[in-house]
Design a protein around this motif. Structure first.
Motif, PDB file in Angstrom:
ATOM      1  N   CYS A  26       0.830  -1.209   0.000  1.00 15.61           N
ATOM      2  CA  CYS A  26       0.000   0.000   0.000  1.00 15.61           C
ATOM      3  C   CYS A  26       0.867   1.263   0.000  1.00 15.61           C
ATOM      4  CB  CYS A  26      -0.918   0.024   1.218  1.00 15.61           C
ATOM      5  SG  CYS A  26      -2.279  -1.147   1.141  1.00 15.61           S
ATOM      6  N   CYS A  32      -3.274  -2.537  -1.837  1.00 18.32           N
ATOM      7  CA  CYS A  32      -3.503  -3.963  -2.042  1.00 18.32           C
ATOM      8  C   CYS A  32      -5.007  -4.218  -1.917  1.00 18.32           C
ATOM      9  CB  CYS A  32      -2.717  -4.780  -1.021  1.00 18.32           C
ATOM     10  SG  CYS A  32      -3.360  -4.686   0.669  1.00 18.32           S
ATOM     11  N   SER A  33      -5.463  -5.426  -2.176  1.00 20.53           N
ATOM     12  CA  SER A  33      -6.908  -5.697  -2.142  1.00 20.53           C
ATOM     13  C   SER A  33      -7.496  -5.464  -0.751  1.00 20.53           C
ATOM     14  CB  SER A  33      -7.205  -7.112  -2.627  1.00 20.53           C
ATOM     15  OG  SER A  33      -6.563  -8.063  -1.807  1.00 20.53           O
ATOM     16  N   THR A  34      -6.783  -5.846   0.284  1.00 23.62           N
ATOM     17  CA  THR A  34      -7.268  -5.607   1.646  1.00 23.62           C
ATOM     18  C   THR A  34      -7.266  -4.117   1.955  1.00 23.62           C
ATOM     19  OG1 THR A  34      -6.469  -7.762   2.392  1.00 23.62           O
ATOM     20  CG2 THR A  34      -6.883  -6.104   4.091  1.00 23.62           C
ATOM     21  N   ALA A  36      -7.492  -1.675  -0.156  1.00 22.14           N
ATOM     22  CA  ALA A  36      -8.540  -1.025  -0.945  1.00 22.14           C
ATOM     23  C   ALA A  36      -9.896  -1.200  -0.274  1.00 22.14           C
ATOM     24  CB  ALA A  36      -8.567  -1.596  -2.358  1.00 22.14           C
ATOM     25  N   ARG A  37     -10.161  -2.394   0.233  1.00 15.65           N
ATOM     26  CA  ARG A  37     -11.430  -2.644   0.921  1.00 15.65           C
ATOM     27  C   ARG A  37     -11.541  -1.791   2.177  1.00 15.65           C
ATOM     28  NH1 ARG A  37     -12.585  -5.589   5.101  1.00 15.65           N
ATOM     29  NH2 ARG A  37     -10.620  -6.715   5.075  1.00 15.65           N
TER      30      ARG A  37
END
Length: 58
Positions: A26, A32-34, A36-37
């Motif tokens: 990040c 990263c996907s986590t 971003a969530r």
């Protein structure tokens, strides 16, 4: 209810910041996907809280 929304907003900020301290993927411009969530959750809660504040001031 506003306090509950405020608390959730602040917790989401804390969780995202904690993630950022340990995630090497990040950055300020990409996540990263986590990450971003977590960021999206923070943004939604912040928007909801600020909109509620504006409505109460009318």
């Amino acid at each position: 209810m506003p306090e509950d929304l405020y608390d959730r907003y602040q917790v989401s900020r804390t969780v995202y910041r904690q993630h950022r301290t340990t995630c090497t993927d990040c950055t300020d411009t990409s996540r990263c996907s986590t990450g971003a969530r977590l960021w999206e959750s923070f943004c939604r809660l912040q928007d909801a809280y600020l909109n509620r504040q504006r409505q109460q001031r009318r």
